[in-house]
Scaffold this active site. Structure first.
Site, mmCIF file in Angstrom:
data_model
loop_
_atom_site.group_PDB
_atom_site.id
_atom_site.type_symbol
_atom_site.label_atom_id
_atom_site.label_comp_id
_atom_site.label_asym_id
_atom_site.label_seq_id
_atom_site.Cartn_x
_atom_site.Cartn_y
_atom_site.Cartn_z
ATOM 1 N N ILE A 119 0.860 -1.192 0.000
ATOM 2 C CA ILE A 119 0.000 0.000 0.000
ATOM 3 C C ILE A 119 0.891 1.234 0.000
ATOM 4 O O ILE A 119 1.812 1.350 0.816
ATOM 5 C CB ILE A 119 -0.946 -0.019 1.206
ATOM 6 N N PRO A 121 1.542 5.392 -0.006
ATOM 7 C CA PRO A 121 0.938 6.675 0.406
ATOM 8 C C PRO A 121 1.109 7.759 -0.650
ATOM 9 O O PRO A 121 2.017 7.687 -1.482
ATOM 10 C CB PRO A 121 1.740 7.036 1.660
ATOM 11 N N THR A 123 2.077 10.727 -0.159
ATOM 12 C CA THR A 123 3.168 11.648 0.149
ATOM 13 C C THR A 123 4.513 11.213 -0.442
ATOM 14 O O THR A 123 5.350 12.060 -0.753
ATOM 15 C CB THR A 123 3.309 11.794 1.674
ATOM 16 N N ASN A 124 4.731 9.920 -0.554
ATOM 17 C CA ASN A 124 6.002 9.425 -1.124
ATOM 18 C C ASN A 124 5.689 8.332 -2.150
ATOM 19 O O ASN A 124 6.090 7.182 -1.971
ATOM 20 C CB ASN A 124 6.891 8.827 -0.030
ATOM 21 N N GLY A 204 -2.308 6.392 5.835
ATOM 22 C CA GLY A 204 -3.031 7.015 6.935
ATOM 23 C C GLY A 204 -3.523 5.985 7.936
ATOM 24 O O GLY A 204 -3.542 4.777 7.668
ATOM 25 N N GLY A 222 2.670 3.770 12.207
ATOM 26 C CA GLY A 222 1.789 4.578 13.043
ATOM 27 C C GLY A 222 1.939 6.036 12.676
ATOM 28 O O GLY A 222 2.856 6.405 11.939
ATOM 29 N N CYS A 255 6.667 11.611 7.340
ATOM 30 C CA CYS A 255 5.982 11.520 8.636
ATOM 31 C C CYS A 255 6.951 11.620 9.804
ATOM 32 O O CYS A 255 6.523 11.792 10.946
ATOM 33 C CB CYS A 255 5.178 10.232 8.725
ATOM 34 N N GLU A 345 0.069 16.404 14.390
ATOM 35 C CA GLU A 345 0.846 16.228 13.153
ATOM 36 C C GLU A 345 0.211 16.949 11.960
ATOM 37 O O GLU A 345 -0.974 16.759 11.679
ATOM 38 C CB GLU A 345 0.953 14.737 12.828
ATOM 39 N N LEU A 425 8.361 2.907 8.435
ATOM 40 C CA LEU A 425 9.017 3.058 9.730
ATOM 41 C C LEU A 425 8.134 2.442 10.812
ATOM 42 O O LEU A 425 7.086 2.991 11.161
ATOM 43 C CB LEU A 425 9.265 4.543 10.020
#
Lengths: 485, 117
Positions: A119, A121, A123-124, A204, A222, A255, A345, A425
């Site tokens: 999966i 994201p 953002t990257n 997310g 997380g 993140c 965040e 991470l």
């Protein structure tokens, strides 16, 4: 199809597509399992080279399609995902016998997991796609790439480049696939498929939660809420330059980027001056109110419209102006929690700014921020006092506690430290994850243990009938059990 | 009793239809890599069509036997051929026989072990 609940014929159609994807992946897994280390490494090398050679094109595609971040920084991410990840896993043994121990009688043998769902994201996108493909191929696991709706084209392009290179290098058909559509129903059908071996869930909280609920083993991440503490022993110009480089990297989309800087009052003026020198702007109280109303939704989640945008764009969206060339928006806060929305965040060039009475109150503020929404993720400290560094390391609940290091680049490893380069991470139990490590190839292997007989000598010599003797208490039994023969 | 042979350096598949046993036996040898599997698929389809014509109205009960006794490697292309063969009219008539332990495991991993013996 959209996000609507698909039932009836539509549901059958989605399940049919999922079955087909999984059947192909299973066949690929079966064939790939017969490859030796040399053939596997050859494939991984060819895929790394192909991805690396297209790093700029893919970075531009990702920035254009997602409208987030800075393409030059996405190039760096692509380099990390290919070159540094390859360097990191190149010599790792992932096929056949991993270790043999004559003393214990245990031989460890690597075995692939099976089909992996990756999966990705928003953002990257291209970097995470190539990273996951490389670690899956290194471990002979076929991978199905599942991009987010906002990054379908660039993720497919990255996957296709890798797949073509893999096939040319002799990899089995369908060792890399990508979802033919990106509906929620499709993702859920594949996530819950009984033949899927693992979900590598980067994204997310909702998506990661869905992965964990699917019944398929998952390695997730997380949420982060990274506090960075600067104490009075730190090299302040270095600390601020480092935080600027980290927090503004790709407009804050990593993140592990700093979310709040916490410092002792006595160094506050110097730190502010340094931020201003690097085009950071300390906002007036009224602008902080406007910014929090814009950047954080009423439910406490960050507003996706500000994610990965430049500081100037975020300011404009919030309804105030900042000088041209502003790189970072600093918001002075006095508390944490829902009443202080910017204490959570936000993946944008926004940094909460806390001035505390002394080191102890500063570290307590970091604990609040850490537990507010980033448990298990990352924390950072700038200090030259080893005792304070050790204390910070002990008190933070974080998989990575970074010292005198930009947290975005430091947490993903491979550049400022020797952590495994990774775009997944682990956040440990605090982040509802199974590991606190930077996820890499070694997490994608089942290790079989061939166990040869090695008798427990003490147990063999011990008269086991004593266990049934009620007159023998634990001390009496341990005395006999541990008797020196 | 048609026998079709397709010989190349890396592959040999011989197919034989035996009316008495009501079966189409395909004997494979060598490395069934991607290229070989593509050629095998064509050869198999041709043999199957021929056998069907000979059998007339009994077409749906013909057994298909894939003999892998002399095969040391199969690629995913060959697995696809097996799936294709298993879906021929009559269903469940494919028998993959004489597999080595390695190849037996490969079929098991692919979820295709139902017709492997």
């Amino acid at each position: 199809m959209g996000a609507s609940q698909e039932t009836g014929d539509g549901g059958v159609r989605v399940r049919g597509i999922a079955d087909d994807l999984m059947q192909r992946a299973l066949m690929s897994a079966a064939v790939y399992e017969s490859y030796d280390q040399e053939a596997t490494d050859h494939i991984v090398e060819r895929v790394f080279r192909a991805g690396f050679n297209r790093r700029v094109e893919l970075a531009k595609m990702a920035a254009e399609e997602t409208r987030m971040g800075v393409w030059q920084h996405k190039v760096i991410k692509n380099v990390l995902a290919t070159h540094l990840v390859y360097e990191n896993i190149r010599d790792t043994k992932t096929v056949g016998v991993l270790s043999e121990n004559e003393v214990t009688g245990i031989t460890e043998i690597a075995q692939p997991l099976g089909p992996v769902l990756a999966i990705i994201p928003v953002t990257n996108p291209t970097s995470t796609t190539m990273f996951k493909i490389l670690i899956c191929l290194k471990t002979r696991n076929p991978v199905i790439v599942s991009p987010t709706r906002k990054a379908v084209k660039c993720c497919e392009a990255a996957a296709r480049i890798c797949y073509e290179a893999a096939l040319e290098a002799g990899a089995p058909d369908d060792c890399i696939q990508w979802m033919p559509e990106t509906s929620r129903e499709m993702t859920h059908a594949v996530m819950g498929h009984k033949k899927l071996a693992l979900i590598l869930a980067t994204g997310g909280t909702g998506l990661v939660g869905a992965a964990y609920s699917s019944g398929t083993p998952a390695i997730g991440v997380g949420p982060g809420n990274v506090p960075v503490l600067i104490d009075d022993s730190a090299d302040l110009p270095f600390a601020v330059e480092s935080i600027m480089a980290s927090k503004t990297f790709d407009n804050g989309t990593i993140c592990a980027s700093e979310q709040a800087v916490v410092l002792e009052e006595r160094i506050s003026a110097d730190v502010r001056r340094e931020f201003e020198r690097h085009n950071g702007v300390m906002l007036a109280a009224e602008d902080v109110r406007r910014l929090q109303a814009c950047a954080v939704l009423p439910n406490g989640n960050m507003n996706p419209d500000v994610v990965g945008q430049s500081a100037e764009t975020v300011a404009r969206l919030a309804g105030f102006s900042v000088p041209e060339g502003t790189r970072l928006l600093l918001a002075r806060l006095t508390g944490t929690g829902l009443e202080h929305p910017l204490s959570g965040e936000v993946l944008a060039p926004i940094l909460a700014f806390y001035e505390e009475r002394d080191f102890n109150t500063a570290i307590k503020r970091c604990i609040d921020l850490n537990y507010l929404g980033g448990v298990g993720h990352t924390a950072a400290i700038y200090s030259n006092n080893e005792e304070r560094i050790a204390l910070f390391g002990r008190l933070m609940n974080a998989g990575r506690v970074l010292v005198n290091t930009p947290s975005s680049q430091g947490a993903v490893g491979g550049t400022y430290n020797t952590l495994n380069p990774s775009f997944t991470l682990g956040c440990g139990s605090g982040g509802k994850n199974s590991t606190t490590e930077n996820v890499t190839a070694k997490h994608l292997i089942n290790i079989k243990r061939l166990c040869r007989p090695r008798l427990n000598e003490r147990l063999a010599r011990f008269n086991r009938e004593e266990y049934c003797d009620e007159t023998k208490d634990v001390d009496a039994i341990l005395r006999d059990y541990n008797r020196n023969w | 009793m048609p026998t079709i042979q397709n010989e190349r350096e890396s592959l040999m598949i011989s197919t034989k239809y035996e009316m008495e046993c009501d079966e189409l036996r395909c004997v494979f040898t060598g490395r069934l890599d991607a290229e070989a599997s593509r050629a095998d698929t064509e050869t198999f389809e041709s043999a199957w069509q021929t056998a069907q014509k000979e059998r007339g109205d009994r077409a749906s009960s013909m057994k298909i036997i894939f003999d892998l006794g002399e095969v040391d490697y199969v690629a995913s292309g060959f697995l696809r051929l097996c799936m294709q063969a298993s879906k021929k009219p009559g269903g469940n008539q494919l028998h993959v026989v004489n597999t080595s332990p390695d190849i037996k495991k490969l079929f098991a991993m692919a979820g295709l072990d139902l017709f492997v013996y």
